[in-house]
Scaffold this active site. Sequence first.
Site, PDB file in Angstrom:
ATOM      1  N   ASP A  55     -14.399  -0.212 -44.123  1.00  0.00           N
ATOM      2  CA  ASP A  55     -13.280  -0.722 -43.344  1.00  0.00           C
ATOM      3  C   ASP A  55     -12.020   0.014 -43.802  1.00  0.00           C
ATOM      4  OD1 ASP A  55     -12.116  -2.989 -41.638  1.00  0.00           O
ATOM      5  OD2 ASP A  55     -10.931  -3.080 -43.478  1.00  0.00           O
ATOM      6  N   GLU A 183       3.456  19.915 -31.608  1.00  0.00           N
ATOM      7  CA  GLU A 183       2.625  19.513 -30.455  1.00  0.00           C
ATOM      8  C   GLU A 183       3.506  19.203 -29.265  1.00  0.00           C
ATOM      9  OE1 GLU A 183       0.598  16.696 -27.679  1.00  0.00           O
ATOM     10  OE2 GLU A 183       2.418  16.408 -28.847  1.00  0.00           O
TER      11      GLU A 183
HETATM   12  N1  TRP Z   1       1.369  13.619 -27.264  1.00  0.00           N
HETATM   13  C1  TRP Z   1       0.915  13.530 -25.905  1.00  0.00           C
HETATM   14  C2  TRP Z   1       2.070  13.969 -25.022  1.00  0.00           C
HETATM   15  O1  TRP Z   1       3.205  13.710 -25.342  1.00  0.00           O
HETATM   16  C3  TRP Z   1       0.520  12.126 -25.542  1.00  0.00           C
HETATM   17  C4  TRP Z   1      -0.456  12.106 -24.486  1.00  0.00           C
HETATM   18  C5  TRP Z   1      -0.251  11.963 -23.170  1.00  0.00           C
HETATM   19  C6  TRP Z   1      -1.853  12.224 -24.666  1.00  0.00           C
HETATM   20  N2  TRP Z   1      -1.431  11.983 -22.511  1.00  0.00           N
HETATM   21  C7  TRP Z   1      -2.419  12.151 -23.409  1.00  0.00           C
HETATM   22  C8  TRP Z   1      -2.646  12.389 -25.789  1.00  0.00           C
HETATM   23  C9  TRP Z   1      -3.796  12.217 -23.252  1.00  0.00           C
HETATM   24  C10 TRP Z   1      -4.025  12.472 -25.642  1.00  0.00           C
HETATM   25  C11 TRP Z   1      -4.586  12.392 -24.367  1.00  0.00           C
HETATM   26  O2  TRP Z   1       1.837  14.583 -24.010  1.00  0.00           O
HETATM   27 ZN    ZN Z   2       4.197  12.948 -27.268  1.00  0.00          ZN
END
Ligand code: TRP
Ligand code: ZN
Length: 450
Positions: A55, A183
């Site tokens: 866990d 990202e």
């Molecule tokens: N970090 C992603 C973004 O800002 C968040 C996100 C949107 C996402 N859609 C997603 C992450 C689908 C995983 C899958 O775009």
């Molecule tokens: Zn995001």
Amino acid sequence: MKLSAPRRTAAAAVIALAGLLGAAAPSAGAASSAAPAAPSNSAWTSTAQALAAPDIPLANVKAHLTQLQSIATANGGNRAHGRPGYKASIDYVKAKLDAAGFTTTVQQFTSGGAIGYNLTADWPGGDPNQVLMAGAHLDSVTTGAGINDNGSGSAGVLETALAVSRAQLQTTKHLRFAWWGAEELGLIGSRYYVNNLPAAERAKISGYLNFDMIGSPNPGYFVYDDNAALEAVFKSYFSGLGVPTEIETEGDGRSDHASFKNVGIAVGGLFTGAGRTKTAAQAQKWGGTSGQAFDRCYHSSCDTTANINDTALDRNSDAIAHAIWTLGTGATNPPGDVYENAADVAIPDNGPAVTSTVTVSGRTGNAPAALPVAVDVKHTWRGDVVADLVAPDGTAYRLKNSSSNDSADNVIDTFTVDASSEPANGDWKLRVQDVASQDTGYIDSWKLTF
Ligand code: TRP
Ligand code: ZN
Ligand code: CA
């Protein structure tokens, strides 16, 4: 959520041999009612010997979020690429991993004139030629602290890595955890990492699991469907909790898994929803508020520690650990791996051939000289049926000819094919044609055992 016994990872699509399973293993067939099974995939099939995951303490995951919030607060309210809050986040995560015995690496890159950082942490041991990766982006947008997006995934992956250390886990696969930069600017850090991996290193990555937003305040339980076997690991975890899941569709390719998928690496992951609205049907099955976004604070200043659903964060953190333990400690690629497609395919009467595909990956070398091909075709006059196994390069191996006087039902049989001239990896097809009028049927399922 504690598991009392090793769990099967496989749902209907991926079925390990019964001989490898304990008697108490849940029935794989039970999960087969929903969507048709996707082609099964890969070296991930045999998990029977995997150890049970611990866990993951929610309090520990939340303590990481509190620290990331403090870092943002002390640095202008965000942890964005190129801002001091990002580097402070990297330093926080790295210090925890270093103290726990990981081998950490900080990779620098430049984007928009600012230096960015990826952090990777390798756990000693496991097969260096079969690397299992799990990662999360650590940067926020500039408009907020990014606690759900993506402190949540970062903290869940971090606490899972720390649990690996606490267990001093001995793995079969080599484990590598990752935290990506930039990202939010377009998957910059993860793409930089993948692009800068020598081809030989890239080929060693058996799979990448991505966790981006796993504590949304009005959560859904979404599982990536990019790879059937990795999807099945998560789905079986949630079905064990009695929590329904859906396939992730809120923007395929919108997170760091896309960087890996684009170069042919198997990917999986979890997601609790961003700006999209929860439907009434989703609120029915998951609770929460219909007509409202999964995360109303997505990319805003209110994405703080208050923007987290504890239950979702807890379940998803435990699911990460479940996947790492299951995939990382299971036997790797033993004989007896089964690749099955159980999706029904109708066979038109006296018509064109139809096919059903299974994808084999992660194996080395050629297929066996005695490859068992188990066929389950339901038909009201089997003499009408011609069946072939088609190898990835298109070579057809005749399994069964038609015959005008064979009026029995069904073709349920295991044929043996000498496939030793064919590389094992690739898309294998069962091709079935009905060549005479009146009676007809369908491919019920078929499988290859390597
Ligand atoms: N970090 C992603 C973004 O800002 C968040 C996100 C949107 C996402 N859609 C997603 C992450 C689908 C995983 C899958 O775009
Ligand atoms: Zn995001
Ligand atoms: Ca017919």
